[in-house]
Design a protein around this motif. Structure first.
Motif, mmCIF file in Angstrom:
data_model
loop_
_atom_site.group_PDB
_atom_site.id
_atom_site.type_symbol
_atom_site.label_atom_id
_atom_site.label_comp_id
_atom_site.label_asym_id
_atom_site.label_seq_id
_atom_site.Cartn_x
_atom_site.Cartn_y
_atom_site.Cartn_z
ATOM 1 N N THR A 99 0.828 -1.213 0.000
ATOM 2 C CA THR A 99 0.000 0.000 0.000
ATOM 3 C C THR A 99 0.858 1.257 0.000
ATOM 4 O O THR A 99 0.556 2.235 -0.711
ATOM 5 N N SER A 138 -8.671 2.683 -5.412
ATOM 6 C CA SER A 138 -9.457 2.227 -4.261
ATOM 7 C C SER A 138 -8.511 1.509 -3.316
ATOM 8 O O SER A 138 -7.949 0.468 -3.663
ATOM 9 N N GLN A 140 -7.491 -0.012 0.734
ATOM 10 C CA GLN A 140 -8.087 -1.012 1.618
ATOM 11 C C GLN A 140 -9.224 -0.455 2.464
ATOM 12 O O GLN A 140 -10.191 -1.146 2.744
ATOM 13 N N GLU A 141 -9.088 0.808 2.878
ATOM 14 C CA GLU A 141 -10.111 1.396 3.736
ATOM 15 C C GLU A 141 -11.348 1.721 2.899
ATOM 16 O O GLU A 141 -11.295 2.577 2.019
ATOM 17 N N ASN A 142 -12.449 1.031 3.161
ATOM 18 C CA ASN A 142 -13.690 1.278 2.421
ATOM 19 C C ASN A 142 -14.386 2.510 2.994
ATOM 20 O O ASN A 142 -15.254 2.397 3.853
ATOM 21 N N PHE A 143 -14.002 3.705 2.532
ATOM 22 C CA PHE A 143 -14.587 4.918 3.089
ATOM 23 C C PHE A 143 -15.930 5.201 2.424
ATOM 24 O O PHE A 143 -16.000 5.734 1.327
ATOM 25 N N ARG A 191 -20.414 4.509 7.145
ATOM 26 C CA ARG A 191 -19.325 3.575 6.813
ATOM 27 C C ARG A 191 -19.860 2.298 6.148
ATOM 28 O O ARG A 191 -19.281 1.221 6.270
ATOM 29 N N LYS A 200 -19.813 -3.298 -0.415
ATOM 30 C CA LYS A 200 -18.999 -2.093 -0.196
ATOM 31 C C LYS A 200 -17.838 -2.039 -1.192
ATOM 32 O O LYS A 200 -17.520 -0.972 -1.735
ATOM 33 N N GLN A 201 -17.209 -3.178 -1.433
ATOM 34 C CA GLN A 201 -16.086 -3.192 -2.359
ATOM 35 C C GLN A 201 -16.531 -2.858 -3.776
ATOM 36 O O GLN A 201 -15.830 -2.164 -4.519
#
Length: 297
Positions: A99, A138, A140-143, A191, A200-201
């Protein structure tokens, strides 16, 4: 009567004191939050914006790049390449530097040494805004914020409704949005609390491709998707954006086996790279990962 009056006066004095106590507690929390915000706002900017404009992507070459954060070297002598239309896979354990490496490509982090060449020009020389407009990403954090599915894909940008809905269809958001009572006007919750991990992804992938980027970076963005959904999404992307370049960080070899090249990160270094077939023959680490995942299927 006197007792009732006394109780009333006690309450008159007690309630303000209780409220004062709560306000003091809240003030302490607010001051702590303000201090953290100020630390971020007052952090000196360690790199400058470039002056050159860029409108299209041809290739990225990373030459002998290293990165230190504080006194720790987190990336070591990275050499990497992606050309227009290629799909590149990245594998590695948690904490191996994947990342952080991707964040250098969007100029969120500045290399300590080495260089990143974008279209054969040092990426530092380009305007950061122009570079980021070329790239959809995109991480890792699914904001996801407390808004509709449509709003979460559009993300406040100047993107037409047609492009937003097209991106949603490509990312297979259609599959579950149409099952919801209000469709794309359904609320995802704070969230994304009203959505599953895979949903979400898909929203995040749709957000990344909505502005039609030249380069798409997906950092572990398909880990909650089954292989058939994942393949369908990538087939859709390649069908709609024929010359798009993709960098895909994944946990599963099945996600990257069709990539033009696969880079394996370990402790901030690229320790192996090649096609799926080449790595199966030459890399003991890749063989171990492949065998382990095959046994768990």
């Amino acid at each position: 009567g006197d007792v009732n009056a006394f109780n009333a006066y006690v309450q008159l004095f007690t309630m303000p004191l209780l409220m004062l106590g709560l306000m003091i507690t809240s003030l302490g929390q607010a001051m702590a939050s303000l201090q953290r915000i100020n630390e971020i706002l007052n952090t000196p900017i360690k790199f400058e914006d470039g002056k050159l404009s860029i409108k299209n992507f041809e290739d990225i070459k990373v030459n002998n790049m290293s990165l230190n954060i504080d006194d720790t070297q987190v990336l070591k002598n990275i050499n990497f390449e992606i050309k227009k239309g290629e799909k590149i896979g990245i594998l590695g354990l948690t904490g191996s530097g994947k990342t952080i490496f991707l964040k250098t490509l969007i100029r969120a982090l500045e290399p300590t040494s080495g260089e990143i060449l974008l279209n054969n020009e040092n990426i530092k020389n380009y305007k950061i805004k122009d570079v980021r407009e070329l790239i959809g990403f995109s991480f890792q954090e699914n904001f996801l914020f407390n808004g509709t599915l449509f709003e979460n894909i559009k993300f406040g940008r100047d993107i037409s409704k047609e492009k937003v809905l097209k991106a949603a269809k490509i990312a297979d958001v259609d599959e579950f949005a149409k099952e919801m009572k209000k469709g794309y006007e359904s609320n995802g919750g704070e969230r994304g609390s009203n959505l599953s991990g895979g949903q979400k992804q898909r929203i995040m992938i749709a957000r990344a491709i909505a502005p039609k980027p030249d380069l798409l970076i997906l950092d572990d963005a398909t880990s909650r998707l089954d292989i058939s959904t994942e393949n369908r999404i990538f087939d859709n992307i390649k069908k709609e954006f024929k010359e798009i370049s993709i960098i895909l960080v994944a946990q599963k070899i099945s996600s990257v086996k069709d990539c033009d090249r696969i880079y394996i990160f370990d402790e901030g270094k690229i320790v192996e790279y090649g096609t799926h077939e080449e790595l199966l023959k030459s890399s003991v680490l890749y063989q171990e990962i492949e065998l382990s995942q095959r046994n768990h299927e």
